[in-house]
Each structure stands twice: as C-alpha cells, then as structure tokens.
Design a protein around this motif. Structure first.
Motif, mmCIF file in Angstrom:
data_model
loop_
_atom_site.group_PDB
_atom_site.id
_atom_site.type_symbol
_atom_site.label_atom_id
_atom_site.label_comp_id
_atom_site.label_asym_id
_atom_site.label_seq_id
_atom_site.Cartn_x
_atom_site.Cartn_y
_atom_site.Cartn_z
ATOM 1 N N LEU A 168 -5.438 29.066 11.927
ATOM 2 C CA LEU A 168 -4.973 29.616 13.208
ATOM 3 C C LEU A 168 -4.175 30.908 12.984
ATOM 4 C CD1 LEU A 168 -3.842 26.371 15.107
ATOM 5 C CD2 LEU A 168 -5.888 27.717 15.513
ATOM 6 N N VAL A 169 -3.357 30.922 11.929
ATOM 7 C CA VAL A 169 -2.568 32.132 11.630
ATOM 8 C C VAL A 169 -3.525 33.266 11.234
ATOM 9 C CG1 VAL A 169 -0.869 33.147 10.053
ATOM 10 C CG2 VAL A 169 -0.472 30.872 10.990
ATOM 11 N N ALA A 170 -4.507 32.943 10.393
ATOM 12 C CA ALA A 170 -5.480 33.959 9.972
ATOM 13 C C ALA A 170 -6.247 34.490 11.179
ATOM 14 C CB ALA A 170 -6.444 33.358 8.956
ATOM 15 N N ASP A 171 -6.555 33.608 12.112
ATOM 16 C CA ASP A 171 -7.276 34.007 13.315
ATOM 17 C C ASP A 171 -6.405 34.949 14.164
ATOM 18 O OD1 ASP A 171 -9.566 33.799 15.019
ATOM 19 O OD2 ASP A 171 -8.325 32.637 16.401
ATOM 20 N N HIS A 172 -5.125 34.651 14.220
ATOM 21 C CA HIS A 172 -4.201 35.489 14.994
ATOM 22 C C HIS A 172 -4.183 36.920 14.451
ATOM 23 C CE1 HIS A 172 -0.493 36.798 16.996
ATOM 24 N NE2 HIS A 172 -0.134 37.286 15.820
ATOM 25 N N TYR A 173 -4.156 37.054 13.124
ATOM 26 C CA TYR A 173 -4.119 38.384 12.510
ATOM 27 C C TYR A 173 -5.529 38.951 12.286
ATOM 28 C CZ TYR A 173 0.845 37.652 11.532
ATOM 29 O OH TYR A 173 2.196 37.441 11.656
ATOM 30 N N GLN A 174 -6.520 38.228 12.746
ATOM 31 C CA GLN A 174 -7.936 38.605 12.598
ATOM 32 C C GLN A 174 -8.252 38.933 11.136
ATOM 33 O OE1 GLN A 174 -8.179 41.735 15.546
ATOM 34 N NE2 GLN A 174 -9.049 40.268 16.966
ATOM 35 N N ARG A 175 -7.839 38.044 10.260
ATOM 36 C CA ARG A 175 -8.032 38.296 8.829
ATOM 37 C C ARG A 175 -9.378 37.813 8.313
ATOM 38 N NH1 ARG A 175 -2.086 36.450 7.284
ATOM 39 N NH2 ARG A 175 -1.025 38.405 7.650
ATOM 40 N N ILE A 176 -9.974 36.891 9.046
ATOM 41 C CA ILE A 176 -11.265 36.388 8.570
ATOM 42 C C ILE A 176 -12.349 37.162 9.293
ATOM 43 C CG2 ILE A 176 -12.746 34.373 8.315
ATOM 44 C CD1 ILE A 176 -10.196 32.696 8.254
ATOM 45 N N LYS A 177 -13.053 37.966 8.533
ATOM 46 C CA LYS A 177 -13.993 38.879 9.178
ATOM 47 C C LYS A 177 -15.450 38.442 9.017
ATOM 48 C CE LYS A 177 -10.872 42.544 9.761
ATOM 49 N NZ LYS A 177 -9.751 42.130 8.976
ATOM 50 N N SER A 178 -15.661 37.226 8.531
ATOM 51 C CA SER A 178 -17.045 36.757 8.355
ATOM 52 C C SER A 178 -17.770 36.834 9.687
ATOM 53 C CB SER A 178 -17.066 35.299 7.902
ATOM 54 O OG SER A 178 -16.318 35.161 6.761
ATOM 55 N N ARG A 181 2.146 27.132 14.085
ATOM 56 C CA ARG A 181 1.419 28.403 13.944
ATOM 57 C C ARG A 181 2.303 29.559 14.430
ATOM 58 N NH1 ARG A 181 -2.600 29.829 18.532
ATOM 59 N NH2 ARG A 181 -0.558 29.784 19.494
ATOM 60 N N ASP A 182 2.908 29.396 15.639
ATOM 61 C CA ASP A 182 3.745 30.463 16.200
ATOM 62 C C ASP A 182 4.917 30.790 15.290
ATOM 63 O OD1 ASP A 182 2.068 30.465 18.302
ATOM 64 O OD2 ASP A 182 3.411 29.459 19.712
ATOM 65 N N LEU A 183 5.484 29.744 14.693
ATOM 66 C CA LEU A 183 6.644 29.980 13.821
ATOM 67 C C LEU A 183 6.245 30.706 12.537
ATOM 68 C CD1 LEU A 183 8.494 26.665 14.534
ATOM 69 C CD2 LEU A 183 9.525 28.911 14.739
ATOM 70 N N PHE A 184 5.054 30.366 12.018
ATOM 71 C CA PHE A 184 4.581 31.081 10.827
ATOM 72 C C PHE A 184 4.341 32.554 11.159
ATOM 73 C CE2 PHE A 184 3.562 27.077 8.560
ATOM 74 C CZ PHE A 184 4.069 27.436 7.331
ATOM 75 N N ILE A 185 3.773 32.790 12.352
ATOM 76 C CA ILE A 185 3.511 34.173 12.761
ATOM 77 C C ILE A 185 4.832 34.917 12.957
ATOM 78 C CG2 ILE A 185 2.581 35.596 14.649
ATOM 79 C CD1 ILE A 185 0.384 33.393 14.957
ATOM 80 N N LEU A 186 5.775 34.250 13.588
ATOM 81 C CA LEU A 186 7.098 34.849 13.800
ATOM 82 C C LEU A 186 7.744 35.195 12.460
ATOM 83 C CD1 LEU A 186 9.665 35.477 15.527
ATOM 84 C CD2 LEU A 186 10.212 33.066 15.414
ATOM 85 N N GLU A 187 7.668 34.236 11.546
ATOM 86 C CA GLU A 187 8.263 34.442 10.229
ATOM 87 C C GLU A 187 7.612 35.633 9.511
ATOM 88 O OE1 GLU A 187 9.689 31.143 7.135
ATOM 89 O OE2 GLU A 187 7.551 31.503 7.048
ATOM 90 N N GLU A 188 6.286 35.684 9.603
ATOM 91 C CA GLU A 188 5.579 36.779 8.922
ATOM 92 C C GLU A 188 5.888 38.125 9.582
ATOM 93 O OE1 GLU A 188 1.570 35.902 7.731
ATOM 94 O OE2 GLU A 188 1.064 38.037 7.656
ATOM 95 N N ASP A 189 5.893 38.150 10.912
ATOM 96 C CA ASP A 189 6.207 39.393 11.629
ATOM 97 C C ASP A 189 7.596 39.892 11.260
ATOM 98 O OD1 ASP A 189 3.803 39.321 12.871
ATOM 99 O OD2 ASP A 189 4.526 38.634 14.819
ATOM 100 N N LEU A 190 8.504 38.943 11.130
ATOM 101 C CA LEU A 190 9.894 39.309 10.876
ATOM 102 C C LEU A 190 10.137 39.687 9.411
ATOM 103 C CD1 LEU A 190 12.768 39.422 12.109
ATOM 104 C CD2 LEU A 190 13.046 37.047 11.496
ATOM 105 N N LEU A 191 9.552 38.911 8.525
ATOM 106 C CA LEU A 191 9.878 39.114 7.108
ATOM 107 C C LEU A 191 8.914 40.024 6.350
ATOM 108 C CD1 LEU A 191 10.881 35.496 6.033
ATOM 109 C CD2 LEU A 191 12.320 37.292 6.919
#
Lengths: 628, 181
Positions: A64-74, B53-63
């Motif tokens: 889900l995190v990878a999808d958010h950052y659009q990191r998987i480009k397959s 998921r949101d917290l991981f994104i928040l953490e990554e955006d911040l750090l």
C-alpha cells in the motif's frame, strides 16, 4: 496448498462429521514467482519478503505504501494480484474481492490470460471461504488453461466440492474425470463424492464403488494412506449397517494398526464379532482399545461394551468388575474435566493462547496449541484441531498484534512531534542565515549585467560592428598602428622618404583588419554561446532563489500540515486502540465460551456413559441377587 | 437395540450432518454471533492496516524527503553457494545497519523476496557505500566478503540494491551493487 498444510487439514477433517472438507486457507500465491522482481519492482519484492514469512500485515502495508508513492511500475498489474492474495491470506475477504474484482473489471488495462486466471482463481477461493458457492462456481468456470498443475487440480477439487454443496452430483462426478490419475486432490474429491452418494438411495452402490476404488489404491503416500483407511472404515461400517459382518471384518482388517482410524476400526471389529455372537472375539479389540487414551469417544464406548459382552457370555463376575473399572475411569475423567473447566475459566487459559512475542505477527497456531495445558489435548483435541477453534486463536493473535502495532505507534507519535519541532527549528535557522547572506543581492546585479550584455551583443550583430569583438592583443596592436600612423604623418611633412614604412604600415593594418573581419562570425558565435551559458547560470540562480523564497514562505505551512497530520493520526490511534482493546476482550470471551461449550458436551457424554454403566451394574447386581 | 444405537452413533460420525433441533438452533445463533464478530474483526483489521499505511507514509514524508532519501535493498539470486548470516552496511565509513538473518528470512530471500535493509538521508554528491557479507560459502567454510561502491547522490531519491548472485564458473558467490534512480 502444500502437502503439510493439506495433511494438517485432513487430520482436522478426520475429526469432523461427514465428508472431507478441506478449507482452502492459503491464498494461492506461490513461491514460483521467484526472482521475478525487476528494476522497478524492488518494493514488490519487499512485500514478497514479508509474504513468504507469512507476515501478511507487513506485506500489505508495504504494498500500500509503495502504491501511494507509485513505486511499482510493472505494467502487468501483478501488484494488485499480490495485494488481492494478501488480503485473502489475512482473511480480509471484502478487500480481497474488491481488489481482485477491480483488477478483472478494469477494461483500460490489458492483463494477460495468466494473470486473469489467477485473479479468478483467488476470487473463487475467497467466495468459497465465505460459503458463497454459486459465486465461487462462476469464478472457477471462468478460469481458462493457464494455471499450473497443482493449482489446476485444486481448482477441480473446489469445483467438485461446490457441485456437491449444490447437490449436483452428476456434475461433481464429471469433474472427477478431469483430474490427473496421480492427483491427491482427486482422492479427496472422490472420497467426498462417495460420502455424498452413499447417503442417497439411488447413488449408494456407486458411492460404495468409489470407496472401494479408494481403498484399493496402491500408494506409499501417507496422505493417500489416511484417506484409504478412512474409505475402508466407511465401507466397514456400511457393511455392518447392511448386516454383512464378514465384509465388515475384511474392511476393518484392511485398516493400518497405527493410523488415525485404528480406534474406530477396533471398535467396529468388536461390533462385527458381536453381531456374529462371537462375544469372546469381540472383547479382544475392545480390550486393546480400552488400554488407550480413555478420553476418546471410541475408548469410552469400548469401556462400556466390554462388560456388556461378558454379560452376554454369562461371565457375570468379570462383567461386574469391568463395569466397575468403566465407572472408575468415567469418574476419573469427570474429575479431570472439572479441573479443566477451572483452568479454562482462569487467566492462564488466555495467557497460554497468546503468542510469546507480540511483535511476531505470524506465530503458527499449532505451536501455541502444543504448549497448552495437556488436559486440553486429552479432552478437547477435536475442538483444538477444528478450523473454528484454530481460526479463533489465530484471530485472537492477530487482534493482539494490532494492539501491539497501535501501542508501538502510540509511543512513536511524541518522537515524530519532536523530530518535526527540531526540523522546524533547524530549517528556520538555516533559511534565516541563507536569506541574510549578502551574496543573494549579487544575483540581481548579475542578472542586470547579463541583460545589458545581451543588448550590446544584439547591437554588434545588427551593425556588424566587428571591431567591438577584438581581443586585448588586437586592441594593443590597433593602438600601435594608430600611433604609427601619426608618426608617419609627421615624417611625411619633414620630406624624408618613408615609402617603405608606409607600405609596411598599410600591410600590417590590412592584415589586422582582415583577421578581425574574418574571425568575426566565430567571435560572435562564441560570444553568443557564452551568453547562453551565462543566461542558464543566472536562470539557475534565480530558480534557487525562488525555491529558497518559496521554502521560506511555504515551510510554516508544511510544518503546520505535518502538525495536523500527526494530531489527526494520534487521535485515530487512540480511537482504534479502544476498539482493539474491546475486540481483544470479546475474542477472549469467544474463545473461552467456545471451549467451555465443547467441554460441556464432552462432559455430558462422559456422564451419559457413567450413568449407563452405573445402571447396567445395578441391573446386573439385582439379577445376581435374584438368582442367589 | 444397543448395537444399533452404537452403530448409528459411529455411522453418524462418518456421514451425518444431522443435528438435533435445539443444537441446530444454538449453532445457527452461534454462527450469527461468530460472523458478526468476524465482520467486526475484519473491519478493525482493515482500519488498523490503513492507519499503519498512513503512519508509514507520514514517517517517510517527515524523515526521508524525496530529494535526500537513499534506500538500500538486499536480494539473493542463489542459495547453493552462500548461506548468509549477517550483513553490515557502512555509508561514508559510518555503520548504518547491522542485520542478523533468521532461517525464515533467508528462506524468504531465497524464494525471491527483497529485504529493505536501510533507509536514510544523504546530501547530494559522492558517497561511499560498503557492505560486508558474513556467512558460509561453498563447503560450509566461513566466508566474509566486502563490496564497495561510490554512489553519486543527485537531488532525487536513490535506490541501491545489494545482490548476492551465484558464479558457477568460480564456484563462489558474487556480490553486486546496483544503483537505481
């Protein structure tokens, strides 16, 4: 589903009533995707890394995190197939079907047949698990021919089961022909079909025939041997029901002496002999059974059957003794189950069902169950090996893991706030220093100078003022020629012959002018090139300035956004923590009540045997007294 | 009579799904409660997943902002020549990660999983990355190997993959560093 998993389910199924129902627990994602990750798929691989360790929660989060950052480009949408499968493994059925259905319904992207088939296959499993058999059937029938052999066999097994659930035995039988000969799934499907058929009047013979086929399989495969025993057992009891003791004996004798069906076979053997009035021979298998774990239903049954057979042989003293032994055994079991009752109501019961390390999200349920109070395995083995109980334990551990995650984030929020505060301070200091730097003022001056140069070059070009592009040396040379001109002019007036000098002066003048004029195009080109580079440098500086200014102005806003996001998440963590805590308590209650209910049924069964033994003993005693 | 009851009981174990009316009612009620609990748990799991998921994104955006971020991954292409015990990662001579592998993790790597070994920040410019691989090589011999790579950090996120690949001609593993933009 691997062999161990199937075996595990099979053992569970043995303790259940009726057909061999194999729950399809795995997602169908396979390790054969080995090393498929490519340049842009590192994050896909990270999710797989967690999936292979059965850390579904982490695997889903990563994806889900990878999808958010659009990191998987397959381009082949594999990530959605993986996500659907992960949701299925994590028992999030609504999400699983949402993702898989979305993948299948997306008309904009052309997905390969292979991926389409796998999506239908996973979706079918999802429906199957939710008892949506009609939907499962539709999904299974959409699968073409791209599944690998193992999955194809499992698909057929599911289809066979679905048809049986829908009472469409003809279609179920047709599916049996589609399996490969050596398939273990075929044996399961055949057994289930046979179980279904023997319960119907018109299909009983065919069911019998299918059981016969299973019981005569030649194989060393332990899984097949278990089903073989189970089929022989079914045939044995069917023969008993049809009053064919001889056939029953033959079938019971076919069962291995150290298998899972041995106890039931020993009981059946006794009853087959009993039916033939061979009471002494009936007692032998029952005695062998009575020496086994007393808490089993078959052993309890044998305990009370032995004195009954002695009575039939009119060996009354032995019958009386055996009744007493049975009563003693039942009493002992009732006392032990009372202890077990106390244990289940104690906090230790829940403590023993908790995983040792809450950070470990994939503690196998079996390993937890192994360490539990031995009385549980003695009296409630069938409950503990049931899907219902194992799923309840697994859910309990998952909920506890959710709690662990939330607690982790709860303690992490102050750290995020502190980091933000530090960032804000550092950023402010750095920007203030940068913005106060005197060099920044030079950017504007430089820009103006560049503009001026641009204008001047334009004028030179339009007027072809080549003298404007002379080099420093040429300036000196031109000055020298100019001075020479003056001197020659003065000498000319004095009457001296300066013809040679004048010729030289003319030649030098001509040479220099020729050089300057011929090199003009090169010089104007070089000047333009330098101007372009200068323009770029100035543009970059301006961009940096704009970025700095924008950071300066937007930074407070960005920090406020982070503040808001952190505060919002903190609130969500608090709300969810309460919900999760409630779920933990509810699940503990559910586990306890489920176990107590099973124990109550088991105790009732023992009580029943106990009362029957007491009654039989009293009856025998009365009859003996009457004789005396 | 007893024989028949006993037989029926055993046959019941094998084939029958029949329950007494009272039991059936209780079971159906129990199933309703179970499915309500199950629905509840599903919703809860999904809510926590989304928050996680949101917290991981928040953490990554911040750090780890995109222009300074550097991530190091580890993958294994072969499992016969080298059994990994641990990896130590240095960036500009400073240890940033020490990782000891469990059997389950090694299995996951050998199946094609990729481990995110490190995520951090780097300024633009050149940086030296060194990875030490400790484990058992061919013939169960202890094996320690290091590999170094200078990475040129631009103003976009940098992804570095440490790959353990087999080299059948040398009968030894190779350790490759690949840099993805």
């Amino acid at each position: 589903m691997n062999s161990n998993m199937r075996h595990f389910h099979f053992i569970k199924a043995l303790l259940k009533a009726g057909a061999l129902s194999l729950l399809v627990l795995t997602s169908g994602l396979r390790a054969d995707q080995k090393n498929l990750h490519q340049v842009q798929d590192l994050d896909y691989g990270v999710s797989l890394f967690h999936f292979y360790q059965q850390n579904y929660f982490s695997a889903i989060t990563d994806l889900l995190v990878a999808d958010h950052y659009q990191r998987i480009k397959s381009e082949d949408k594999n990530p959605y197939l993986l996500l659907g499968g992960l949701y299925l493994s994590y028992h999030l059925h609504n999400k699983s079907s949402e993702v898989l259905q979305g993948l299948l319904d997306d008309e904009e992207t052309n997905i390969s047949n292979e991926i389409r088939d796998r999506a239908w296959y996973l979706l079918a499993k999802d429906y199957f698990r939710n008892n949506l058999f009609s939907d499962a059937k539709k999904a299974l029938l959409k699968i073409s021919d791209t599944l690998n052999q193992e999955d194809e066999e499992e698909k057929l097994y599911l289809l066979n089961t679905v048809y049986l659930k829908e009472q469409d035995v003809n279609k179920a039988k047709e599916v049996l022909d589609e399996f490969s000969d050596e398939s273990i799934w075929k044996v399961y499907a055949k057994y289930n079909t046979a179980s279904f058929l023997v319960q119907t009047e018109e299909g009983a013979d065919e069911g019998h025939r299918l059981f016969d086929e299973i019981s005569s399989i030649q194989s060393e495969n332990p899984e097949k041997l278990i089903i073989q025993d189970k089929a022989s057992l079914a045939l044995g009891y069917l023969s008993l029901k049809n009053e064919d003791s001889e056939a029953a004996l033959e079938y019971f004798n076919n069962i291995r002496i150290d298998g899972t069906e041995t106890n039931k076979a020993l009981l059946g053997l006794g009853w087959a002999r009993y039916r033939e009035k061979e009471f002494a021979k009936a007692i032998i298998p029952w005695m062998s059974l009575a020496s086994k774990t007393a808490s089993e239903l078959t052993v309890q049954e044998a305990l009370i059957s032995i004195p009954y057979a002695f009575e039939k042989m009119r060996i009354d003293e032995q019958a009386m003794l055996q009744y007493e032994l049975a009563i003693h055994s039942y009493k002992y079991q009732l006392s032990e189950t009372l202890q077990l009752h106390k244990f289940i109501k104690s906090p230790d019961f829940i403590k023993q069902l908790s995983a040792g390390n809450l950070g470990n999200e994939s503690m196998p349920v079996e390993s937890v169950i192994k360490k539990i109070n031995p009385l549980m395995t003695t009296y409630l083995l069938s409950l503990m090996t049931s899907d219902e109980f194992q799923e309840a334990v697994s859910t309990y551990q998952q909920v506890k893991h959710l709690k662990y995650r939330l607690d982790h984030w709860k303690s992490g929020v102050p750290a995020l706030q502190m980091i933000l505060q530090e960032k804000r301070k550092t950023y402010k200091n750095k920007l203030a220093k940068t913005m106060g730097d005197s060099n920044l003022g030079k950017v504007e001056t430089l820009s103006k100078r560049k503009d001026k140069l641009e204008r001047e070059l334009g004028e030179i070009e339009s007027k072809e003022a080549f003298l404007e592009l002379v080099t420093d040396d040429e300036v000196v040379q031109l000055e020298l020629l100019k001075d020479n001109n003056k001197r020659l002019k003065a000498l000319r007036g004095s009457g001296e012959d300066i013809t040679e000098q004048e010729n030289k002066q003319r030649l030098l003048n001509g040479l220099l002018t020729w050089k300057i004029k011929t090199e003009y195009p090169i010089r104007i080109w070089a000047a333009k090139k330098e101007l372009i580079q200068l323009s770029r440098a100035v543009a970059d500086m301006k961009k940096s300035m704009i970025s700095l200014k924008s950071s300066w102005t937007s930074a407070p806003q960005d920090f406020s956004q982070f503040d808001r996001r952190i505060a919002n998440k903190e609130k969500q963590i608090q709300n969810l923590s309460k919900k999760v805590q409630k779920a933990v308590v509810r699940q503990e209650k559910h586990l306890r009540s489920m176990t107590l209910h099973a124990l109550k049924l088991h105790r009732n069964q023992i009580k029943l045997y106990h009362d029957r033994a007491l009654f039989a003993k009293a009856r025998l005693y009365d009859s003996l007294m009457a004789v005396k | 009579m007893k024989t028949i009851i006993t037989m029926c009981a055993v046959l019941g174990i094998l084939f029958s799904h029949t329950l007494y009316a009272e039991e059936a009612e209780e079971t159906s009620e129990k199933k309703d409660t179970t499915s309500a609990i199950s629905r509840n748990i599903q919703n809860l799991k999904n809510e926590v997943l989304e928050l996680n998921r949101d917290l991981f994104i928040l953490e990554e955006d911040l750090l780890f902002s995109a222009n300074t971020q550097v991530s190091v991954f580890l993958s294994v292409d072969v499992d016969t020549l080298f059994t990994l015990d641990s990896v130590q990662l240095k960036l500009d001579d400073k240890i940033v990660s020490n990782y000891l592998y469990t059997d389950r993790e090694l299995k996951a790597l050998n199946q094609g999983g990729v481990q995110k070994l490190y995520i951090g920040n780097l300024t633009t410019g050149e940086h030296e990355l060194t990875a030490f691989f400790i484990g058992q090589g061919p013939s169960k011999r202890n094996f320690k190997r290091a590999t170094t790579k200078v990475i040129d950090k631009s103003d976009s996120a940098k992804y570095v993959e440490l790959k353990i690949v087999g080299n059948s001609s040398k009968e030894q593993p190779d350790f490759v560093v690949k840099v993805w933009e």
